[in-house]
Design a protein around this motif. Structure first.
Motif: not given
Length: 152
Positions: A93, A95-96, A132
């Motif tokens: 996943t 991060p946006e 991140f």
């Protein structure tokens, strides 16, 4: 991780009316299988700063691949064969705020070989100068019935 059927006989003794009368009853105990979490050992963490800079001048983006990034991949408890028919899938996943760095295929990990790969977009986007984390989870298709666990 033991499961299966067992026939058991229970004998009860009654002393009513001054006589002892043993009575046996047979019943079956069924222990249903429970899905055990899959497992893997993750590879080294890495930074993408140099990879993003490397892609800025390329028209098609940059493919990155790390062979055997995930090791020790298994479908359940060590030594167990009861979950051999399950299918494993890695889920990463991003991060946006960092999704623009990657092509639509995102981050992929082959559940058989453990190879982690991704393609950075040309002109790589902007990481905002900060690091991140991309959470990676290994999931099986065994479900969670009877307290089972399908992800690690």
């Amino acid at each position: 991780n033991t499961n299966g059927r067992s026939a058991t006989t229970v004998t009860a003794t009654s002393t009513e009316s001054g006589q002892t009368t043993p009575t046996g009853q047979v019943f079956t105990i069924v222990v249903l299988p429970k899905n055990t979490a899959p497992y893997f050992a993750k590879g080294a963490s890495f930074t993408g700063t140099n990879a993003v800079a490397e892609c800025r001048d390329r028209a098609a983006g940059c493919v990155h691949s790390f062979a055997n990034w995930a090791t020790g991949i298994r479908k359940g408890a060590a030594g167990s064969t009861q979950e051999d028919d399950q299918r494993l899938t890695f889920r990463a996943t991003v991060p946006e705020a960092q999704r623009g760095l990657f092509t639509d295929s995102g981050i992929r990990i082959d559940a058989t070989t453990g190879t982690l790969s991704f393609t950075l977009r040309n002109n790589g986007g902007n990481t905002g100068g900060s690091s991140f984390t991309v959470p990676i989870v290994l999931v099986d298709d065994g479900g969670t019935s009877y307290g089972g666990i399908d992800s690690f």
